[in-house]
Design a protein around this motif. Structure first.
Motif: not given
Ligand code: ZN
Length: 371
Positions: A70, A73, A114, A153-154
């Motif tokens: 994404h 992130e 994203r 991820h974030g």
């Molecule tokens: Zn993510």
């Protein structure tokens, strides 16, 4: 070719271009001891940006980590770069083959979205494999055959820990590998790694650590890996206070990577209480907003405004724009910043809500900023 790399470039902030990433990453790779790594070009994104694979260490335990599928992130990638520059890197990779794909979605990074340049969420493309970036990850899984997958991820600033005032600075998940969410051996293995992070990190650093929902979606890469029997840990960088650069969280993220790698190296097994411990980690839920404005007087009533920062790239800079997100929303219990207007007498002079719901106030110091 490397004539500019002698000058120390400053660490990447929350937003960086792909060129800025390459300007940091490629010299870091070249600075690694030559017999410790293999570096490869894996393919290109939709908009023709290069995606790289770096294998460091020649140990038995094979760990595959990919970041920023994404594009918006970035904490995951920054923590990976810090890992590669750790003074104890030789110890970290002892006994391990660590295969890193940093920034799997370079076009999304460039545009701070994203999705990839075709508007596809790569983390919903594990089965269809409709995008070049997804095929690169699939090839890496097939070629490397990892014993452990780290899906990095974030997340947004919404999340708090269930039944707690603590915000989620990090959250973790061992994804389900089937719709019954069976606790398989590979899930138990990843649960024990997550438990080790919680035990070591929340006690020593006081980090707020939560557990992400384990609903099964076969199109997600973590779920897909787990369905193949590959123990998988999903990392989410969260948020607290005014850490909008996410520098503090990046430190926690880096420590978590080190704990997961060193624990996995010692053993990839579990004990009788592994599952209970894992499910005792508080689940995360959307209890936070960025600024909670309490008791705003509005036509004889008093209302609570939840403000969220809208992240927008403006002329190459990441702007955080305060926008009204909800009014009197009972599920939003906390703000990373809370302002109770019963104790402020002067705000009415300058609290402005624009037509598109942007909020500003000089006296309350509510304004856009850049990170
Ligand atoms: Zn993510």
């Amino acid at each position: 070719m490397m004539e500019n790399t002698q000058q120390q470039s400053k660490p990447l902030g929350r937003y960086f271009t792909y060129q800025e990433f390459e300007d940091q990453f490629l010299p870091i790779v070249q600075s690694l001891p030559q017999d410790t790594y293999t570096f490869s070009y894996l393919g290109s994104s939709v908009q023709n940006r290069s995606i790289y694979g770096l294998q460091i260490g020649h140990g038995k335990l094979k760990i595959l980590a990919w970041s920023q599928m994404h594009g918006n992130e970035s904490t995951s990638t920054r923590a990976l770069l810090d890992l590669l520059q750790s003074t104890d890197l030789d110890q970290i990779i002892k006994g391990v083959s660590l295969y890193i794909i940093p920034v799997l979605n370079p076009d999304g990074l460039e545009d701070w979205t994203r999705v990839n340049a075709n508007g596809v969420d790569l983390n919903r493309d594990a089965l269809e494999l409709s995008q070049p970036e997804s095929l690169i990850l699939k090839d890496a899984l097939d070629f490397f055959e990892p014993d452990l997958a780290l899906n990095l991820h974030g997340q947004r600033t919404f999340y708090g820990l269930n039944n707690s005032v603590l915000p989620a600075q990090l959250s973790f998940l061992t994804p389900s590998g089937d719709s019954n969410k069976q606790v398989t051996d590979s899930r138990l293995q990843s649960m024990s790694l997550i438990n080790a992070v919680v035990e070591q990190l929340s006690s020593s650093m006081g980090a707020g650590i939560g557990r992400y929902d384990d609903g099964y979606n076969p199109n997600c890469w973590g779920d897909h890996c787990q369905s193949l029997g590959i123990p998988t840990v999903l990392f989410e960088a969260g948020h607290s206070g005014d850490d909008y650069s996410r520098d503090q969280v990046k430190g926690f993220y880096l420590e978590s990577l080190k704990i997961v790698i060193s624990t996995a190296k010692r053993n990839m097994t579990w004990s009788d209480d592994t599952e209970t411990k894992y499910f005792n980690i508080p689940e995360i839920h959307k209890s936070y907003c960025d600024i909670l404005i309490r008791n705003l007087s509005s036509s004889c009533k008093s209302v609570d405004l939840a403000v969220m920062y809208h992240e927008q790239l403006i002329e190459g800079q990441l702007c955080f724009i305060p926008m009204i997100f909800a009014i009197n929303e009972p599920s939003i219990l906390y703000g990373h910043r809370t302002i109770d207007l019963t104790s402020h007498k002067t705000y009415n002079d300058d609290l402005v809500i624009s037509e598109d719901m942007e909020v500003s106030s000089d006296s309350l110091k509510i304004r856009s900023f850049i990170k």
